[in-house]
Each structure stands twice: as C-alpha cells, then as structure tokens.
Design a protein around this motif. Structure first.
Motif, PDB file in Angstrom:
ATOM      1  N   ALA A   1       0.837  -1.204   0.000  1.00 25.62           N
ATOM      2  CA  ALA A   1       0.000   0.000   0.000  1.00 25.62           C
ATOM      3  C   ALA A   1       0.869   1.250   0.000  1.00 25.62           C
ATOM      4  CB  ALA A   1      -0.938  -0.005   1.208  1.00 25.62           C
ATOM      5  N   GLU A   2       1.949   1.227   0.780  1.00 23.50           N
ATOM      6  CA  GLU A   2       2.868   2.371   0.805  1.00 23.50           C
ATOM      7  C   GLU A   2       3.534   2.572  -0.551  1.00 23.50           C
ATOM      8  OE1 GLU A   2       5.596   1.463   3.918  1.00 23.50           O
ATOM      9  OE2 GLU A   2       4.209   2.051   5.539  1.00 23.50           O
ATOM     10  N   ALA A   3       3.836   1.463  -1.224  1.00 26.96           N
ATOM     11  CA  ALA A   3       4.511   1.543  -2.521  1.00 26.96           C
ATOM     12  C   ALA A   3       3.614   2.144  -3.601  1.00 26.96           C
ATOM     13  CB  ALA A   3       4.987   0.156  -2.950  1.00 26.96           C
ATOM     14  N   ALA A   4       2.314   2.223  -3.334  1.00 33.77           N
ATOM     15  CA  ALA A   4       1.385   2.764  -4.330  1.00 33.77           C
ATOM     16  C   ALA A   4       1.651   4.227  -4.623  1.00 33.77           C
ATOM     17  CB  ALA A   4      -0.059   2.581  -3.859  1.00 33.77           C
TER      18      ALA A   4
ATOM     19  N   ARG B   1      -7.755  -1.869   7.234  1.00 33.23           N
ATOM     20  CA  ARG B   1      -8.791  -0.856   7.003  1.00 33.23           C
ATOM     21  C   ARG B   1      -8.166   0.429   6.443  1.00 33.23           C
ATOM     22  NH1 ARG B   1     -13.555  -0.125  10.652  1.00 33.23           N
ATOM     23  NH2 ARG B   1     -14.401  -2.177  11.134  1.00 33.23           N
ATOM     24  N   ASN B   2      -7.027   0.813   7.005  1.00 35.78           N
ATOM     25  CA  ASN B   2      -6.373   2.051   6.573  1.00 35.78           C
ATOM     26  C   ASN B   2      -5.566   1.872   5.299  1.00 35.78           C
ATOM     27  OD1 ASN B   2      -7.324   3.485   8.866  1.00 35.78           O
ATOM     28  ND2 ASN B   2      -5.645   2.641  10.102  1.00 35.78           N
ATOM     29  N   ASP B   3      -5.233   0.624   4.970  1.00 41.54           N
ATOM     30  CA  ASP B   3      -4.453   0.363   3.760  1.00 41.54           C
ATOM     31  C   ASP B   3      -5.309   0.427   2.501  1.00 41.54           C
ATOM     32  OD1 ASP B   3      -2.129  -0.071   5.252  1.00 41.54           O
ATOM     33  OD2 ASP B   3      -2.512  -2.231   5.435  1.00 41.54           O
ATOM     34  N   ILE B   4      -6.572   0.028   2.600  1.00 46.01           N
ATOM     35  CA  ILE B   4      -7.413  -0.117   1.408  1.00 46.01           C
ATOM     36  C   ILE B   4      -7.442   1.139   0.543  1.00 46.01           C
ATOM     37  CG2 ILE B   4      -9.801  -0.460   0.616  1.00 46.01           C
ATOM     38  CD1 ILE B   4     -10.138  -2.454   2.955  1.00 46.01           C
TER      39      ILE B   4
ATOM     40  N   GLY C   1      -6.156   0.174  -6.690  1.00 51.34           N
ATOM     41  CA  GLY C   1      -7.443  -0.466  -6.894  1.00 51.34           C
ATOM     42  C   GLY C   1      -7.477  -1.812  -6.209  1.00 51.34           C
ATOM     43  N   VAL C   2      -8.676  -2.365  -6.101  1.00 49.87           N
ATOM     44  CA  VAL C   2      -8.896  -3.680  -5.510  1.00 49.87           C
ATOM     45  C   VAL C   2      -9.550  -4.571  -6.557  1.00 49.87           C
ATOM     46  CG1 VAL C   2     -10.171  -4.996  -3.764  1.00 49.87           C
ATOM     47  CG2 VAL C   2      -9.131  -2.789  -3.170  1.00 49.87           C
TER      48      VAL C   2
ATOM     49  N   PHE D   1     -15.087   0.861   2.551  1.00 45.99           N
ATOM     50  CA  PHE D   1     -13.827   1.041   3.271  1.00 45.99           C
ATOM     51  C   PHE D   1     -12.854   1.943   2.501  1.00 45.99           C
ATOM     52  CE2 PHE D   1     -15.190  -2.818   5.576  1.00 45.99           C
ATOM     53  CZ  PHE D   1     -14.973  -2.381   6.874  1.00 45.99           C
ATOM     54  N   GLY D   2     -13.345   2.599   1.447  1.00 44.95           N
ATOM     55  CA  GLY D   2     -12.542   3.614   0.777  1.00 44.95           C
ATOM     56  C   GLY D   2     -11.750   3.153  -0.419  1.00 44.95           C
ATOM     57  N   ALA D   3     -12.042   1.972  -0.968  1.00 46.24           N
ATOM     58  CA  ALA D   3     -11.312   1.534  -2.165  1.00 46.24           C
ATOM     59  C   ALA D   3     -11.488   2.557  -3.281  1.00 46.24           C
ATOM     60  CB  ALA D   3     -11.817   0.166  -2.623  1.00 46.24           C
ATOM     61  N   ARG D   4     -10.394   2.876  -3.962  1.00 50.27           N
ATOM     62  CA  ARG D   4     -10.442   3.881  -5.025  1.00 50.27           C
ATOM     63  C   ARG D   4     -11.077   3.333  -6.291  1.00 50.27           C
ATOM     64  NH1 ARG D   4      -4.491   6.244  -5.433  1.00 50.27           N
ATOM     65  NH2 ARG D   4      -5.561   7.618  -6.924  1.00 50.27           N
TER      66      ARG D   4
END
Length: 366
Positions: A100-103, A131-134, A139-140, A156-159
């Motif tokens: 997630a950080e690498a995004a 929860r905070n990573d999503i 994208g998911v 949960f905030g998925a883009r």
C-alpha cells in the motif's frame, strides 16, 4: 508491463486452493505481453509438494518469510505494477502495508482471492490495520463476492473495484480417458476447512449414507480421522495434474463452497471451471449468482440437500449426464475462459492507473 506479484503459491496446490486461479490469470496475462514475477514464501510444505507442469510463463521466485521481505519489495518497487494477493499465509499484514505504501511510487493493487473472509475479518476488528491500507491501493480486484464484495470494499474507501472471476484454461483442464481406479458415482475434491466441513457432512457424507449402493470418492487434505460411511473412499491430496483424471472418471462431480463464499454468493470457485473443462456433470451447492455463470438444470445441477444428491443419482442416466457435461463445457469455453479474464484484468489495471497520482500529475503538467 512488468508486474510483480505476491501470492501464496503458483507452483504448488498443496493447501492452496488459489493455485489454479493464479495459473490461469498469469498465464494469459503473459500471453498478452506482460512480464510477470510471482513471489511466494517457502511455507506450509508447498515447495516439497510442487505440482508437475510448466510455469515458465512467470518468473517464479521463492523467498524466505520475513527475512526476505525488504529484498522482495526492493525488486517490486522497480516494476510497472505491484500486486498483493490476499492469503499469502505469512507476513500478510506486513505485505499489505508495504505494498500500500509503494502505491505512491508505482501502481499497486490488492487482489483478493477470498473477499468474504477478508471483509468479515476487518468488519469484526476496528483496529485491523488493513482498514487504513485499502484507500491507499490504486485499486482492488476480487475473484468473486458480487455486489456485497464491491459495496464492502467501496465502503472502506477503495479507489476502484473490479470482479475478476475464476475461469477455464482449456489447455490445462479437458476431458481425458476414465481411470478405472478412480471410477465412482460421485467425487468431491476439497481440503478439510472449518467453514466447509459442516457443509461437506450435510451434502456429501449424508448423501453417501442415504445411498449406500453408490460409491463416493473424497480427495483433499485433512480428512484422515474423519468418520465416514463405508462407501466413501478418501484418497488424500490430489495434485492439480490429476484433477482431469478424477473429473473424467466420476459419474458426477460435486462442488461445495465454504460457508462464507456461499453466503456472499457470486463466487464461482476454480473447481467449477476445472470440472467444466473435463465436460463432467456437476452437482453444485446453491448460492446467489450461480445462474449468472451456468444454467441450472441444463448446464449444471444445483443441490440444496443430500436428498437432492440422491435424487440426481437416480434421475440422470449416463447419456443425460454426458449431455449436461457437454453443455457445461461449451458454456465455459464461450463465456468463462482465463483468456477473457486476463483481458478484463488488463482493462482494470489500465483504467485504475489513469487515476494513479503519478498519472494524474503527468496529465496536470502536460
């Protein structure tokens, strides 16, 4: 694109139900010109139980859990796209955070192979860091779950969210000669898992009790100490290379989803498409969305109780089962191949990447 993937295993199906899915998706993404590195941990004895087969469509990397994570991430960050699958089995929480950080540097996707379980987990635990990573992922993607999965991830905030179902690779799963050693009236392949065991008891083992004159074949790990009717034969782990022989040797093949997948629905597992490839007659447990994939009664037989299984055994003769299996295979080849799934995945990547911060910044400065 150069794609770096973290997954449970692409070379072994041992305690790894996602193997067929990985192979189908990445084989056909490779055919579309993408270079794929698939990194998997040396865990759960999978490297000691590698399947026979050619997996040269990916660069397969086996790493040591925990100690090699930073090395793997260093390589991943240099690629065009990073994927973290759910259920790697070790270091999942760490990998979810690092990818997630690498995004912020490269497009990074979370690809869920069991969204009902993942969403159930994070709903039950407000402190779950995922929860905070999503929202940080580009994208998911999910191999099933339908509207409930999509709505869950978006809440949960998925883009961006995309469903990429399981499918059929006709090169891998196809009809073969029946093996007399595996012939039976009903076959079921599935590992013994807590949220599947009761359903196996109710549909498979109970049906065997109700039809003592019929023969039942059970494959999968973990069933050794399970009490079973005398007409059930357990054969242990069945490597994916032997699935065609089992499917082509059984009068009917049963699918039993895990409880979480059945309740969410819209989650056709790999087993369904493997059996369709063999052109076998399938008895499938009932769940929402199955009719979107195959037509009940014509291409697939839906069962809700053990009595339904017994009824089907007596109702359908060899010719009728063969006709159902033939239509099952024709539908899969028309609508549900991994070539089609890979095309859908590629389109999802490209669409989501248009809204990646780097792409948006490039557009702003153009």
């Amino acid at each position: 694109m150069n794609i770096f993937v973290f997954g449970s295993s692409i070379v072994s199906s041992y305690w790894n139900g996602a193997a067929t899915y990985y192979r189908g998706i990445y084989k056909y993404l490779a055919k579309r010109g993408h270079e794929i590195t698939f990194a998997e941990p040396d865990a759960y004895g999978r490297q000691e139980h590698r399947d026979a087969g050619d997996f040269s469509f990916v660069n397969s990397v086996v790493y040591q859990p925990s100690e090699d994570i930073e090395l793997m991430m260093g390589v991943a960050r240099k690629q065009d796209l990073i994927i973290k699958h759910s259920g790697v089995g070790v270091d999942d929480e760490l990998l979810e955070r690092l990818v997630a950080e690498a995004a912020s540097e490269a497009p990074a996707f979370f690809w869920d192979v069991d969204s009902p379980a993942t969403l159930g987990r994070i709903r039950a635990n407000e402190a779950d860091p995922f929860r905070n990573d999503i929202p940080r992922y580009t994208g998911v993607l999910s191999y099933g779950g339908g509207p409930a999965s999509r709505d869950g991830y978006l809440s949960f905030g998925a883009r961006a969210y995309y469903s990429i179902y399981n499918g059929l690779d006709p090169d891998t799963h196809h009809p073969v000669e029946a093996d007399p050693a595996l012939q039976c009236d009903v076959a079921f392949l599935g590992n013994r898992l807590p949220d599947r065991e009761k359903r196996v008891e109710e549909l498979f083992l109970k049906a065997a009790e109700l039809a003592p004159e019929k023969t039942f074949l059970l494959g999968g790990e973990g069933w050794g100490d399970k009490p079973m009717p005398r007409n059930v034969r357990w054969i242990g782990h069945v490597p994916t290379g032997d699935h065609n022989r089992v499917n082509s040797s059984a009068g009917m093949v049963m699918n039993i989803n895990r409880e979480s997948m059945a309740s969410f629905g819209f989650s056709p597992p790999t087993r369904i498409f493997e059996v369709s490839g063999a052109g076998a007659c399938m008895l499938c447990d009932d769940w929402p969305g199955i009719e979107d994939c195959f037509e009940p009664g014509k291409e697939i037989l839906v069962i809700r109780t053990a009595a339904d299984v017994v009824e089907a055994l007596h109702k359908y003769g060899a010719e009728e089962r063969a006709a159902i299996g033939r239509r099952f295979r024709e539908r899969a080849l028309r609508d549900h191949t991994y070539a089609q799934r890979a095309e859908q995945a590629e389109a999802a990547f490209l669409e989501a990447m248009l809204h990646h911060p780097a792409a948006e910044e490039e557009t702003t400065h153009a």
